[in-house]
Design an enzyme around this catalytic site. Sequence first.
Site, PDB file in Angstrom:
ATOM      1  N   GLU A 192      -1.627  -6.339   0.580  1.00 37.13           N
ATOM      2  CA  GLU A 192      -2.626  -5.849  -0.287  1.00 37.13           C
ATOM      3  C   GLU A 192      -1.929  -5.884  -1.735  1.00 37.13           C
ATOM      4  O   GLU A 192      -0.777  -5.758  -1.733  1.00 37.13           O
ATOM      5  CB  GLU A 192      -2.413  -4.127   0.053  1.00 37.13           C
ATOM      6  CG  GLU A 192      -3.834  -3.701   0.533  1.00 37.13           C
ATOM      7  CD  GLU A 192      -4.955  -3.584  -0.007  1.00 37.13           C
ATOM      8  OE1 GLU A 192      -5.222  -4.041  -1.195  1.00 37.13           O
ATOM      9  OE2 GLU A 192      -5.915  -2.411   0.213  1.00 37.13           O
ATOM     10  N   ASP A 193      -2.962  -5.953  -2.585  1.00 36.35           N
ATOM     11  CA  ASP A 193      -2.560  -5.908  -3.999  1.00 36.35           C
ATOM     12  C   ASP A 193      -2.054  -4.734  -4.463  1.00 36.35           C
ATOM     13  O   ASP A 193      -0.798  -4.828  -4.985  1.00 36.35           O
ATOM     14  CB  ASP A 193      -3.664  -6.470  -4.899  1.00 36.35           C
ATOM     15  CG  ASP A 193      -5.238  -5.654  -4.836  1.00 36.35           C
ATOM     16  OD1 ASP A 193      -4.954  -4.833  -3.827  1.00 36.35           O
ATOM     17  OD2 ASP A 193      -5.985  -5.913  -5.456  1.00 36.35           O
ATOM     18  N   ASP A 215      -3.592   2.469  -4.986  1.00 39.44           N
ATOM     19  CA  ASP A 215      -3.963   3.364  -6.095  1.00 39.44           C
ATOM     20  C   ASP A 215      -3.977   4.826  -5.241  1.00 39.44           C
ATOM     21  O   ASP A 215      -3.136   5.503  -5.242  1.00 39.44           O
ATOM     22  CB  ASP A 215      -5.244   2.827  -6.875  1.00 39.44           C
ATOM     23  CG  ASP A 215      -5.494   3.467  -7.967  1.00 39.44           C
ATOM     24  OD1 ASP A 215      -4.628   4.558  -8.329  1.00 39.44           O
ATOM     25  OD2 ASP A 215      -6.644   3.125  -8.608  1.00 39.44           O
ATOM     26  N   ARG A 265      -8.076 -12.451 -12.709  1.00 40.19           N
ATOM     27  CA  ARG A 265      -7.357 -12.453 -11.366  1.00 40.19           C
ATOM     28  C   ARG A 265      -6.167 -13.640 -11.719  1.00 40.19           C
ATOM     29  O   ARG A 265      -5.517 -13.692 -10.936  1.00 40.19           O
ATOM     30  CB  ARG A 265      -8.334 -12.776 -10.527  1.00 40.19           C
ATOM     31  CG  ARG A 265      -9.149 -11.635 -10.048  1.00 40.19           C
ATOM     32  CD  ARG A 265      -9.926 -12.059  -8.861  1.00 40.19           C
ATOM     33  NE  ARG A 265     -11.036 -10.830  -8.421  1.00 40.19           N
ATOM     34  CZ  ARG A 265     -10.677  -9.665  -8.092  1.00 40.19           C
ATOM     35  NH1 ARG A 265      -9.815  -9.399  -7.566  1.00 40.19           N
ATOM     36  NH2 ARG A 265     -12.203  -9.014  -7.705  1.00 40.19           N
TER      37      ARG A 265
HETATM   38  P1  IMP Z   1      -7.672   2.632  -3.779  1.00 36.97           P
HETATM   39  O1  IMP Z   1      -8.290   2.689  -2.896  1.00 36.97           O
HETATM   40  O2  IMP Z   1      -7.824   3.604  -5.092  1.00 36.97           O
HETATM   41  O3  IMP Z   1      -6.078   2.775  -3.419  1.00 36.97           O
HETATM   42  O4  IMP Z   1      -7.771   1.263  -4.552  1.00 36.97           O
HETATM   43  C1  IMP Z   1      -8.480   0.369  -3.996  1.00 36.97           C
HETATM   44  C2  IMP Z   1      -8.696  -1.058  -4.693  1.00 36.97           C
HETATM   45  O5  IMP Z   1      -8.805  -0.807  -6.045  1.00 36.97           O
HETATM   46  C3  IMP Z   1      -7.131  -1.995  -4.782  1.00 36.97           C
HETATM   47  O6  IMP Z   1      -7.116  -2.554  -3.577  1.00 36.97           O
HETATM   48  C4  IMP Z   1      -7.560  -2.688  -6.177  1.00 36.97           C
HETATM   49  O7  IMP Z   1      -8.321  -4.004  -5.618  1.00 36.97           O
HETATM   50  C5  IMP Z   1      -8.458  -1.816  -6.979  1.00 36.97           C
HETATM   51  N1  IMP Z   1      -7.378  -1.399  -7.870  1.00 36.97           N
HETATM   52  C6  IMP Z   1      -6.772  -0.033  -7.885  1.00 36.97           C
HETATM   53  N2  IMP Z   1      -6.037   0.059  -9.015  1.00 36.97           N
HETATM   54  C7  IMP Z   1      -6.252  -1.144  -9.792  1.00 36.97           C
HETATM   55  C8  IMP Z   1      -5.720  -1.510 -10.921  1.00 36.97           C
HETATM   56  O8  IMP Z   1      -5.037  -0.954 -11.667  1.00 36.97           O
HETATM   57  N3  IMP Z   1      -6.078  -2.704 -11.566  1.00 36.97           N
HETATM   58  C9  IMP Z   1      -7.046  -3.355 -10.620  1.00 36.97           C
HETATM   59  N4  IMP Z   1      -7.446  -3.056  -9.453  1.00 36.97           N
HETATM   60  C10 IMP Z   1      -7.092  -1.818  -9.096  1.00 36.97           C
HETATM   61 MG    MG Z   2     -11.348  -4.781  -8.164  1.00 37.69          MG
END
Ligand code: IMP
Ligand code: MG
Length: 205
Positions: A123-124, A127, A189
């Site tokens: 995973e990138d 968050d 990206r």
């Molecule tokens: P989450 O569900 O909040 O953990 O994040 C879901 C997705 O949101 C991640 O897999 C990223 O693709 C995108 N994301 C979350 N934080 C960032 C950020 O700081 N920059 C860019 N994409 C983000």
């Molecule tokens: Mg995104």
Amino acid sequence: MEGRVVLSELEDTVRVPSVDTQADARERDIERILISEQEIADKLRELGEQITRDYQGREPLLIGVLKGAFMLMADLSRHIRLPVEVDFMAVASYGAATKTSGVVRILKDLDHDLEGRDVLLVEDIVDSGLTLNYLLKNLRGRRPASLEVCALLKKTGIQRVHLDVKYVGFEIPPDFVVGYGLDFAERFRNVPYVGLLRPEAYRDL
Ligand code: IMP
Ligand code: MG
């Protein structure tokens, strides 16, 4: 010879600007570099070695979550000195551009059957953790032998669910970052480092 500077020595001490480090059009909206290309490369080597040790004798299946993990998958997998298989999944979380809602839609599912496999989800960023939480539940239902996560970035202290992320590249403050696979409105990206956007950029786009 006294006083004479050998070029190769100079190159070691002076950072010669290369095409990579010169500001270019894709970097216009980036305020500063949070994690450099070199720091990422060093960390991936370290993680790759750790994964190689941990999965010794096994043939893990690496699952990249598109699109954010495309670069991480390419670079990390080259440091895993084991026979691996690679698959990708594309998901979209509903919600505004910089916020996730926890509702995940699978846009592209896996080609592989996970039953009995040692799965490593790549995973990138973690968050809120909601996307990952959904994915883990979904993948666990497919009965893999093991399921672990490798995330390049984890935002500190803002996860809304408890998650065990075994391999984490960097813990970062809870700011919005771009680059190295991560986008804002599909841009940035291909930036080779992780950076912070200028606040104006959110307004301009
Ligand atoms: P989450 O569900 O909040 O953990 O994040 C879901 C997705 O949101 C991640 O897999 C990223 O693709 C995108 N994301 C979350 N934080 C960032 C950020 O700081 N920059 C860019 N994409 C983000
Ligand atoms: Mg995104």
